[in-house]
Each structure stands twice: as C-alpha cells, then as structure tokens.
Design a protein around this motif. Sequence first.
Motif, PDB file in Angstrom:
ATOM      1  N   LYS A 106      -7.898   3.985  -7.826  1.00 35.91           N
ATOM      2  CA  LYS A 106      -9.325   4.291  -7.916  1.00 35.91           C
ATOM      3  C   LYS A 106     -10.053   3.509  -6.832  1.00 35.91           C
ATOM      4  O   LYS A 106     -10.146   2.280  -6.886  1.00 35.91           O
ATOM      5  CB  LYS A 106      -9.866   3.916  -9.297  1.00 35.91           C
ATOM      6  N   THR A 107     -10.544   4.229  -5.840  1.00 32.31           N
ATOM      7  CA  THR A 107     -11.216   3.595  -4.710  1.00 32.31           C
ATOM      8  C   THR A 107     -12.389   2.757  -5.186  1.00 32.31           C
ATOM      9  O   THR A 107     -13.237   3.222  -5.954  1.00 32.31           O
ATOM     10  CB  THR A 107     -11.715   4.668  -3.716  1.00 32.31           C
ATOM     11  N   ARG A 119       0.835  -1.210   0.000  1.00 27.82           N
ATOM     12  CA  ARG A 119       0.000   0.000   0.000  1.00 27.82           C
ATOM     13  C   ARG A 119       0.868   1.259   0.000  1.00 27.82           C
ATOM     14  O   ARG A 119       0.602   2.213  -0.731  1.00 27.82           O
ATOM     15  CB  ARG A 119      -0.920  -0.021   1.224  1.00 27.82           C
TER      16      ARG A 119
END
Length: 247
Positions: free
Chosen positions: A62-63, A47
């Motif tokens: 892109k969440t 991450r």
Amino acid sequence: MTTDRRYQLIAKQIIGLIESGEFPAGSRLPGERELAERLGVSRVTIREAEIALEAQGYIVIKTGSGVYVQARPAPDIIFSADVNAFELTTSRAVIESEAAALAALNITPSALEALEATVRVMARNGDDAEEADEEFHTIIAQNTGSPIIEHFVRTLWRIRNEAPQVAHVYGNVCKGGFEDRVEEHMVVLEAIRNRDPNAARNAMREHFRRLFEAMLVAEEKEALAELRKKTLEHRDRFKLSTQHSAA
C-alpha cells in the motif's frame, strides 16, 4: 549469486517468517531498511522480493502506508471447484513443461545437485519416494526465474495432494509403474543438466502424456471393477428372490 536468484531466496525467507507466525495475516512488515539489515541484503533486493510476494498473494503493498501480510485462503476454499484429475494433469502438462524449459536455462549448480538427489530417492522406491517426486517438480519450478510460475506449480501440487477426487485417481496410478516414472524423471533431469530447454520441455510433456494414459487405464479398471461388483450384487438378489418364490 545473481541478483535475480538473491531476491527469490529473500522472498522465501520472508515467506518462512510469515508462515512461522512472526508476521501474521493483517500485520505490517518491517520497513525496507530494517528488513535489509536483518536479512543482510540491499533495499533493492527487498523491494524485488516484496514485488514477487505480492504477485504470489502473500502481501499487499500500500503506497504511503506500508506492506501488509494477506490472509491465505484455506485449502477447502481453494479446492471448492469441481476439479478432476484429468483437468489438473492437462494444466500441469502446460505449466510444468515450460517450467522445465526455463529451469534448463536458469538452474544453479546446487539446485541441480538437489534435483539429482530426488531422482536417487525415487529410484529406491521407499516410503519417501512420493515426497521426492513432489520435490523434483518443485525444485524445477523454483529455478525458472519466475516466482509466479513457482506459485502456480505449488498450487497445482496442493490440489493434486489434497483435492479428494484428484488424490484418489493419482493414488491409483502411483501404485504401480514406478520404474517407468523414475526413467521419465531421469530424462527430464538429463535435459536440464545439458541446458537444453527444448529437450527438457519435450521430456516433461512426455512424462505427463504417459501419466495421462496411465490415469485412463486406472479409471477404466476401477469402472470395470465397480461394474462387476454391481453385476454380482444384482445376481445375488435375483437368486435370493427366485429362492423365495420357489418356497
């Protein structure tokens, strides 16, 4: 290995996969779990690496959708602005001086050894000296602890190497004075080895100050040579015209 250093190494591995074509522009990266298993690190490290890569423009997160590889601009687009060598050198002096200060605090023992090796290569002044010069500055950028600074330094070096007007001026400067340049790099190296950020910053600033002065001298010589060439051309035309008049 510290967590900060680990995510930077993982980011570089992912960049390698992108640039190799395994993950082309527009494709979706594997999920955190799959990447973590493949690269042998935690999902947290993946991450953090992805956040760094997004800051550098390699990917977009892109969440709810995933992580996608972004198209990288071509060099001719990056260098479309009318960049000159003096503006570039001023920018390098600001960014790379601070990079040297940060590297003095963060550089790893293995990176320090690699930095020392580049200076030894430069000192031989062989065909690989210029490549070692770039590697010297890149290693420093890689050890700032800031992927954004590393990205900026790499971009500045691409402009230095690929923008025609800039490459021409740097090429003129790099023809001579190599011993002085090596000495300047050694002073930067010594400051970083001593973990002295102020000394590293000042040494890098001095390096760019001398580079700037050398560029001014080279530009002046080139301008004088061009003026002399034009003067001789005018004289030859004048002689030819007077000969025709006499005839």
